[in-house]
Design a protein around this motif. Structure first.
Motif, PDB file in Angstrom:
ATOM      1  N   GLU A 145     -47.314  26.863  -0.261  1.00 55.67           N
ATOM      2  CA  GLU A 145     -46.593  26.027   0.696  1.00 55.67           C
ATOM      3  C   GLU A 145     -45.085  25.962   0.426  1.00 55.67           C
ATOM      4  O   GLU A 145     -44.409  25.104   0.958  1.00 55.67           O
ATOM      5  CB  GLU A 145     -47.178  24.604   0.745  1.00 55.67           C
ATOM      6  N   SER A 146     -44.556  26.833  -0.407  1.00 55.59           N
ATOM      7  CA  SER A 146     -43.114  26.889  -0.648  1.00 55.59           C
ATOM      8  C   SER A 146     -42.497  27.969   0.226  1.00 55.59           C
ATOM      9  O   SER A 146     -43.172  28.887   0.675  1.00 55.59           O
ATOM     10  CB  SER A 146     -42.815  27.204  -2.113  1.00 55.59           C
ATOM     11  N   PHE A 147     -41.201  27.841   0.451  1.00 50.67           N
ATOM     12  CA  PHE A 147     -40.468  28.827   1.236  1.00 50.67           C
ATOM     13  C   PHE A 147     -39.695  29.744   0.291  1.00 50.67           C
ATOM     14  O   PHE A 147     -39.000  29.282  -0.601  1.00 50.67           O
ATOM     15  CB  PHE A 147     -39.487  28.140   2.190  1.00 50.67           C
ATOM     16  N   LYS A 152     -42.745  31.039   4.465  1.00 47.48           N
ATOM     17  CA  LYS A 152     -43.627  30.098   3.792  1.00 47.48           C
ATOM     18  C   LYS A 152     -44.834  30.835   3.213  1.00 47.48           C
ATOM     19  O   LYS A 152     -45.439  31.660   3.878  1.00 47.48           O
ATOM     20  CB  LYS A 152     -44.095  29.037   4.790  1.00 47.48           C
ATOM     21  N   THR A 153     -45.144  30.519   1.950  1.00 57.77           N
ATOM     22  CA  THR A 153     -46.301  31.143   1.323  1.00 57.77           C
ATOM     23  C   THR A 153     -47.572  30.441   1.794  1.00 57.77           C
ATOM     24  O   THR A 153     -47.556  29.260   2.141  1.00 57.77           O
ATOM     25  CB  THR A 153     -46.237  31.093  -0.210  1.00 57.77           C
TER      26      THR A 153
END
Length: 156
Positions: A145-147, A152-153
């Protein structure tokens, strides 16, 4: 005339220097001695060109390798081992201006600090890259859920 024997002998005061090939000398030194070793290499040994600065992630430590040469065509590799928990080595960008861009790249990708560097801003990674995440470290994993670079993953 500068010979490989003279270079090897002069560098002994900064650590362990050895001839590793017919035209290459390797010096293992410490972060507190690297600036002195670079200065001697420039002033006394005629190493007036920085080839590159490379970095190795050894798992428990990082290794910086400064590769220098000069008109004598001998390659000098200065090796500096850094602790993984707080990797830091003084900048040499004021002594060798091309080092500044390599130090910025290494900081971006490995998180190694170069005290005294005038501006360690990002050069490779996007400005929105998460702080304290260094993609060339062996232990780096993208966080769900990080960019990263605007992408975004996915959840894992």
């Amino acid at each position: 005339m500068t010979t490989i024997g003279i270079i090897t002998e002069r560098l002994q005061e900064f650590g362990t220097a050895e001839q590793v090939r017919s035209n290459r000398v390797r010096l293992k030194t410490t972060p507190d001695r690297v600036r002195d070793a670079v200065t001697l290499s420039l002033v006394m040994l005629g190493c007036d060109r920085l080839i590159t600065i490379s970095t190795l992630d050894r798992g428990t430590t990082f290794e910086l390798l400064y590769h220098l040469t000069g008109p004598h065509r001998i390659i000098l590799s200065l090796s500096v081992s850094l602790p993984r928990d707080r990797p830091s080595s003084p900048t040499v960008s004021d002594l060798l201006p091309p080092a500044g861009i390599y130090e910025r790249q290494i900081h971006d990708l490995f998180g190694i600090m170069f005290p005294g560097h005038p501006d360690l801003k990002k050069i490779i990674l996007n400005e929105d890259w998460p702080a304290d995440e260094y993609p060339l470290r062996k232990d780096w994993k993208p966080r769900p859920e990080s960019f990263y670079g605007g992408i975004k993953t996915e959840r894992m």
